[in-house]
Design a protein around this motif. Structure first.
Motif, mmCIF file in Angstrom:
data_model
loop_
_atom_site.group_PDB
_atom_site.id
_atom_site.type_symbol
_atom_site.label_atom_id
_atom_site.label_comp_id
_atom_site.label_asym_id
_atom_site.label_seq_id
_atom_site.Cartn_x
_atom_site.Cartn_y
_atom_site.Cartn_z
ATOM 1 N N GLY A 1 77.316 2.699 -66.244
ATOM 2 C CA GLY A 1 76.754 1.428 -66.680
ATOM 3 C C GLY A 1 75.958 0.763 -65.574
ATOM 4 N N VAL A 2 75.373 -0.373 -65.879
ATOM 5 C CA VAL A 2 74.528 -1.069 -64.915
ATOM 6 C C VAL A 2 75.332 -1.624 -63.751
ATOM 7 C CG1 VAL A 2 74.678 -3.347 -66.016
ATOM 8 C CG2 VAL A 2 72.582 -2.685 -64.805
ATOM 9 N N GLU A 3 76.657 -1.716 -63.922
ATOM 10 C CA GLU A 3 77.502 -2.219 -62.834
ATOM 11 C C GLU A 3 77.625 -1.215 -61.692
ATOM 12 O OE1 GLU A 3 78.541 -1.471 -65.851
ATOM 13 O OE2 GLU A 3 79.319 -3.232 -66.908
ATOM 14 N N GLU A 4 77.388 0.055 -61.987
ATOM 15 C CA GLU A 4 77.553 1.124 -60.990
ATOM 16 C C GLU A 4 76.177 1.673 -60.615
ATOM 17 O OE1 GLU A 4 79.750 5.497 -60.633
ATOM 18 O OE2 GLU A 4 79.979 4.289 -62.450
ATOM 19 N N THR A 5 75.756 1.405 -59.381
ATOM 20 C CA THR A 5 74.394 1.768 -58.982
ATOM 21 C C THR A 5 74.230 3.255 -58.723
ATOM 22 O OG1 THR A 5 74.903 1.254 -56.679
ATOM 23 C CG2 THR A 5 73.920 -0.496 -58.003
ATOM 24 N N GLY A 6 75.264 3.918 -58.176
ATOM 25 C CA GLY A 6 75.136 5.327 -57.852
ATOM 26 C C GLY A 6 74.265 5.548 -56.628
ATOM 27 N N THR A 7 73.726 6.739 -56.509
ATOM 28 C CA THR A 7 72.910 7.104 -55.343
ATOM 29 C C THR A 7 71.453 7.305 -55.745
ATOM 30 O OG1 THR A 7 73.380 9.459 -55.694
ATOM 31 C CG2 THR A 7 74.871 8.239 -54.234
ATOM 32 N N LEU A 8 70.622 7.437 -54.721
ATOM 33 C CA LEU A 8 69.198 7.672 -54.962
ATOM 34 C C LEU A 8 68.989 9.115 -55.399
ATOM 35 C CD1 LEU A 8 66.343 6.366 -54.664
ATOM 36 C CD2 LEU A 8 66.263 7.377 -52.378
ATOM 37 N N ARG A 9 68.192 9.319 -56.450
ATOM 38 C CA ARG A 9 67.813 10.668 -56.898
ATOM 39 C C ARG A 9 66.576 11.077 -56.117
ATOM 40 N NH1 ARG A 9 68.730 14.037 -58.721
ATOM 41 N NH2 ARG A 9 68.039 14.475 -60.841
ATOM 42 N N LEU B 1 57.576 0.427 -54.028
ATOM 43 C CA LEU B 1 58.845 -0.005 -53.426
ATOM 44 C C LEU B 1 59.720 -0.737 -54.446
ATOM 45 C CD1 LEU B 1 57.527 -1.252 -49.954
ATOM 46 C CD2 LEU B 1 58.791 0.860 -50.432
ATOM 47 N N LEU B 2 59.101 -1.568 -55.280
ATOM 48 C CA LEU B 2 59.866 -2.298 -56.286
ATOM 49 C C LEU B 2 60.374 -1.387 -57.401
ATOM 50 C CD1 LEU B 2 57.658 -5.508 -56.573
ATOM 51 C CD2 LEU B 2 59.939 -5.331 -55.556
ATOM 52 N N GLY B 3 59.770 -0.223 -57.539
ATOM 53 C CA GLY B 3 60.194 0.708 -58.583
ATOM 54 C C GLY B 3 61.315 1.637 -58.176
ATOM 55 N N ILE B 4 61.720 1.603 -56.911
ATOM 56 C CA ILE B 4 62.753 2.529 -56.427
ATOM 57 C C ILE B 4 64.075 2.414 -57.180
ATOM 58 C CG2 ILE B 4 64.205 3.075 -54.421
ATOM 59 C CD1 ILE B 4 61.748 2.673 -52.665
ATOM 60 N N PRO B 5 64.566 1.208 -57.554
ATOM 61 C CA PRO B 5 65.822 1.146 -58.321
ATOM 62 C C PRO B 5 65.801 1.976 -59.601
ATOM 63 C CG PRO B 5 65.239 -1.037 -57.525
ATOM 64 C CD PRO B 5 64.086 -0.143 -57.198
ATOM 65 N N ASN B 6 64.635 2.223 -60.142
ATOM 66 C CA ASN B 6 64.527 3.009 -61.372
ATOM 67 C C ASN B 6 64.768 4.504 -61.157
ATOM 68 O OD1 ASN B 6 63.387 1.078 -63.632
ATOM 69 N ND2 ASN B 6 62.249 0.593 -61.758
ATOM 70 N N VAL B 7 64.744 4.970 -59.912
ATOM 71 C CA VAL B 7 64.994 6.392 -59.655
ATOM 72 C C VAL B 7 66.349 6.592 -58.977
ATOM 73 C CG1 VAL B 7 62.573 7.083 -59.624
ATOM 74 C CG2 VAL B 7 63.631 6.255 -57.516
ATOM 75 N N MET B 8 67.190 5.568 -59.059
ATOM 76 C CA MET B 8 68.588 5.746 -58.673
ATOM 77 C C MET B 8 69.371 6.177 -59.910
ATOM 78 S SD MET B 8 69.065 2.459 -56.138
ATOM 79 C CE MET B 8 70.643 3.020 -55.532
ATOM 80 N N GLY C 1 69.184 4.008 -62.732
ATOM 81 C CA GLY C 1 67.788 3.753 -63.079
ATOM 82 C C GLY C 1 67.502 3.569 -64.551
ATOM 83 N N ILE C 2 68.102 4.376 -65.421
ATOM 84 C CA ILE C 2 67.792 4.272 -66.842
ATOM 85 C C ILE C 2 68.228 2.929 -67.409
ATOM 86 C CG2 ILE C 2 69.956 5.369 -67.563
ATOM 87 C CD1 ILE C 2 66.481 5.573 -69.261
ATOM 88 N N TYR C 3 69.300 2.359 -66.878
ATOM 89 C CA TYR C 3 69.748 1.042 -67.342
ATOM 90 C C TYR C 3 68.803 -0.054 -66.840
ATOM 91 C CZ TYR C 3 74.030 3.682 -68.224
ATOM 92 O OH TYR C 3 74.935 4.612 -68.669
ATOM 93 N N VAL C 4 68.334 0.091 -65.602
ATOM 94 C CA VAL C 4 67.360 -0.852 -65.055
ATOM 95 C C VAL C 4 66.068 -0.784 -65.855
ATOM 96 C CG1 VAL C 4 65.989 -1.475 -63.022
ATOM 97 C CG2 VAL C 4 68.361 -0.710 -62.747
#
Length: 579
Positions: free
Chosen positions: A178-186, A411-418, A421-424
């Motif tokens: 879920g969006v609560e869990e960021t995970g790692t960078l892909r 740079l602002l798009g990086i959260p989308n490839v963590m 990312g799909i939730y963001v």
């Protein structure tokens, strides 16, 4: 010319200045380049995944009824309005809307903000397309079998099934719970996102001169692939069931408010109304260009492409329902999953499957780049229109400004490839592409159609093309568009209150929806802030200032210089602001 006459002398000076301004602003090398760029801007990934997805959620053919109605009474008239304003004023959305209605100059700023926000996450779809395209360069595609470490226990051993494709799609995302869990960078997606932005930069850093050449290919190539996929898909078993679902309406769905809201939002998103992209590109047109021709070419081609994509996707749906022995309405896909789960379904049935896969994902790349060009161009054009001297003083060349804009968006798009990312992505897309755009469209229509005025807009068209808009456009601008958008804004707000954003079965927590509203406000907030700024700057009483801020800047848009002399010799507060 009799320069002894003061008015003729002023006219001569004004025409010389106009020629200089015309020479200083680049124009399309050929007018067909603008038409293709406009089609490329309008025809994008939204036609391939958002339109079929909304059709699927809205009962298939039932969605076509409000969609086509909104195209005729909203899409075509408002596109005509934006192109007219951009071409006449020869400025990007910020200065064009400032000149049209000073009090609502924030609408132009909001269009720039919403375009910039969208381009930060829109390029992520191009990133996924690159991932799949590179994965297809092998004799057997990754989703062709179950011999992969990431395949789940319920992966079938028959190539081309939904579960198999979905397992590959989720391998790309490696999404968290879920969006609560960021995970790692892909890291693979991070590098491909960087590559996507490099491609965008290389295509547009020279402005309309380079973009105009690129669109010959990027705007036309996708149709070759779509037609080939359609020819293949209609021959598959079960395809006719999917096509029936697409064209035969479930009439009770028309009673759903959400279906009508989605239809209006899709028209705005797909054509690009309210994003300022087409207005910015129209500002590079020749002054006497036939705007109506471009309006019809862009809007009709856009909708026909969506319908063509609908036939392709729903014929694939029918084939999938045949393989899984379930009704078309029970196939579970959501959002971008349409592109990366359903479309590849067709490849395994085609000869030389890897080649078709590569071509398809390359087509997605072309579609995405066209729209991305336009969104970045809005920001670049607006910055240069307003702050060209200080910007060029430090950055020296336009190419460096394009680089700065692209780098910031990357740079602002990086959260989308963590992994989150799909939730963001889904959160940003929902609150930007549906919520923000409807509010923005409302204020744009009020500012241009009512405050700038249908009469002035008609006069602008007469001056440029020698013809006034017909009664249909004038009625739409004055009555139909404002009423429909007002109703849509009210309904959007009502629906959002009771139906929170979701991704598949995942319902976003309350705090994330608060973040979504902040994302929406990031563009909308410029409208009231700019209005306050305008009222603050003007001298005089509140009533005088309000009156002045609602007036057209005659000196800025008039082509009659004697009018400028007359206005500026006055000491009225309303005339003070115009000078």
């Amino acid at each position: 010319m009799d320069l002894g006459n003061p008015k003729n002398a002023i006219n001569g000076i004004n025409k010389s200045m106009a020629v200089e301004e015309e020479a200083g602003r680049p124009t399309w090398s050929r007018q067909i380049e603008f038409t293709l760029a406009g089609i490329g801007c309008a025809v994008g990934l939204g036609n391939i995944w958002r339109f079929p997805y909304l059709c699927y959620r809205s009962g298939g053919g039932a969605f076509l009824v409000p969609y086509l109605l909104m195209l005729v009474v909203l899409g075509i008239p408002l596109l005509h309005m934006e192109l007219t304003l951009g071409q006449y004023l020869r400025r990007g959305p910020v200065l064009a809307l400032t000149k049209a209605c000073p009090l609502l100059k924030g609408v132009g700023m909001a269009t720039v903000a919403i375009s910039f926000i969208m381009c930060t996450y829109y390029n992520v779809i191009i990133t996924w397309a690159l991932y799949y395209m590179f994965s297809s360069f092998q004799s057997e595609m990754l989703w062709d079998n179950c011999n992969n470490t990431w395949n789940t226990a319920n992966c079938t051993d028959r190539k081309g099934t939904l579960l198999l494709l979905a397992s590959q799609y989720y391998k790309v995302l490696e999404r968290t719970s879920g969006v609560e869990e960021t995970g790692t960078l892909r890291w693979e997606l991070f590098l491909l996102l960087l590559l996507a932005w490099i491609l965008v930069y290389l295509c547009i850093f020279k402005g309309v001169k380079s973009t105009g050449k690129v669109v010959y290919f990027t705007a036309l190539f996708p149709y070759v692939i779509l037609l080939a996929l359609l020819i293949n898909n209609v021959q598959l078993p079960g395809a006719i069931d999917g096509i029936r679902f697409f064209i035969i309406p479930e009439w009770d769905k028309l009673l759903s408010v959400e279906v009508w809201i989605n239809a209006a939002a899709q028209i705005f998103n797909s054509i690009g109304i309210g994003f300022g992209s087409l207005m910015a590109m129209a500002s590079y047109n020749s002054y006497n260009n036939n705007i109506l021709k471009d309006t019809l070419a862009i809007s009709i081609t856009n909708s026909l492409t969506s319908i063509l994509a609908g036939f392709v996707i729903f014929s694939a749906f029918g084939y999938m329902s045949h393989l899984q022995n379930v009704p078309v309405s029970e196939i579970a896909v959501d959002g971008p999953g349409l592109v990366f789960v359903v479309y590849p379904q067709a490849f395994v049935t085609m000869p030389v499957a890897p080649l078709w896969a590569v071509l398809f994902f390359f087509m997605l790349l072309c579609l995405g780049l066209d729209s991305q060009f336009a969104m970045v161009e809005v920001m670049v054009t607006s910055l240069l229109d307003s702050y060209s001297k200080p910007i060029l003083k430090y950055l020296k060349r336009k190419e460096f400004l394009v680089l700065v804009v692209c780098s910031a968006a990357f740079l602002l798009g990086i959260p989308n490839v963590m992994q989150v990312g799909i939730y963001v992505f889904q959160l940003m897309d929902h609150y930007t592409a549906i919520v923000s755009i409807m509010f923005l469209a409302f204020f744009e229509v009020v500012g241009v159609c009512w405050l700038y005025g249908v009469k002035r807009l008609s006069s602008n068209l007469l001056e440029m093309t020698g013809k006034r808009p017909n009664i249909f456009f004038r009625v739409c601008w004055w009555v139909i568009c404002p009423v429909l958008i007002t109703v849509s804004v009210i309904l959007v707000f009502s629906v959002i209150q009771f139906e929170p954003v979701r991704y598949e079965d995942y319902i976003y927590p309350a705090w994330s929806q608060g973040v979504g509203w902040l994302i929406a406000l990031a563009s909308i907030i410029w409208i009231p802030l700019a209005a306050v700024h305008t009222l603050w700057l003007l001298p005089g009483s509140f009533t005088e200032v309000l009156y002045a801020s609602l007036l057209l800047l005659q000196s800025s848009v008039s082509h009659d210089p004697s009018e400028i002399i007359l206005i500026c010799s006055s000491r009225n507060i309303s005339d003070y602001y115009q000078c």
